[in-house]
Design an enzyme around this catalytic site. Structure first.
Site, short mmCIF file in Angstrom:
data_model
loop_
_atom_site.label_atom_id
_atom_site.label_comp_id
_atom_site.label_asym_id
_atom_site.label_seq_id
_atom_site.Cartn_x
_atom_site.Cartn_y
_atom_site.Cartn_z
N HIS A 117 -1.85 1.51 -34.89
CA HIS A 117 -2.06 2.85 -34.36
C HIS A 117 -1.49 3.02 -32.95
CE1 HIS A 117 -5.32 1.32 -31.76
NE2 HIS A 117 -5.62 0.56 -32.79
N ASP A 118 -0.94 4.19 -32.72
CA ASP A 118 -0.48 4.62 -31.41
C ASP A 118 0.75 3.87 -30.90
OD1 ASP A 118 -2.73 6.57 -30.82
OD2 ASP A 118 -3.88 4.71 -31.08
N GLY A 165 -2.24 -2.25 -31.44
CA GLY A 165 -2.25 -0.84 -31.07
C GLY A 165 -1.62 -0.55 -29.73
#
Length: 197
Positions: free
Chosen positions: A119-120, A137
């Site tokens: 994520h991200d 992340g």
């Protein structure tokens, strides 16, 4: 162009020439651009935008919930650019609200089997991630970076353009541009002179 066993959400938007293989699932709020090919047994969940002329191989999981215990079902996104190759068993997660809420993969990237992009993460253009490379992340990766097999980056690291992570390298701090890194933890080993050619 769409196999009869594929399941396509009514809210998904696919260009007319998108190919979807057998038993693949295209979920809600997914947009796929022209010339993109989704092979069999792929799952794409949204909100996810996939650009043009990508090829996603069988058993990849694209745009699913982030693997973050703080995630509370917020409508975060994944954006994939154009002409990317994403091989077997890759996982690319959407973003979280602890960041900008989006994961981004640029253009012309070569993502080999079993790669995980968490994520991200923000990935630039023309990168290569060899088998089993892993990004935690919030990792930012510049253009032309190469991750060798089984290499990885810790959360919030920035990996500069044209850098090279050797096989099994693990980095837990930022990597300057043009740098070759090897070892666990990864340490600089010189300039990526071959890549710069």
């Amino acid at each position: 162009m769409i196999h009869p066993t594929a399941i396509i959400s009514e809210s998904a938007k696919l260009a007319d020439d998108v190919q979807v293989g057998p038993y693949s699932i295209i979920g809600d709020n997914v947009e796929i651009g022209r010339g993109t090919r989704i092979d069999g047994h792929v799952v794409v969940n949204g909100p996810t935008t996939i650009g043009e002329d990508n090829h996603i191989y069988q058993f990849a999981s694209i745009g699913d919930d982030p693997q973050d215990k703080k995630y509370a079902d917020e409508p975060t996104t994944l954006e994939i650019g154009d002409r990317n190759t994403i091989r077997e068993f890759c996982t690319i997660s959407r973003g979280t609200t602890q960041d900008k809420g989006e994961t981004i993969l640029g253009d012309d990237n070569w993502i080999m089997a079993y790669v995980h992009i968490a994520h991200d993460c923000v990935i630039g253009n023309k990168t290569i991630m060899a088998n089993n490379a892993t990004l935690a992340g919030h990792v930012h990766v510049g253009d032309w970076v190469i991750f060798a097999g089984f290499s990885g980056a810790h959360q919030f690291c920035h990996v500069g353009a044209h850098s090279f992570l050797g096989m099994y390298s693990g980095v837990n701090r930022d990597v300057p541009a043009y740098t070759m890194v090897a070892g666990t933890p990864g340490v600089p080993r010189g300039i990526n002179s071959e890549g710069l050619k």
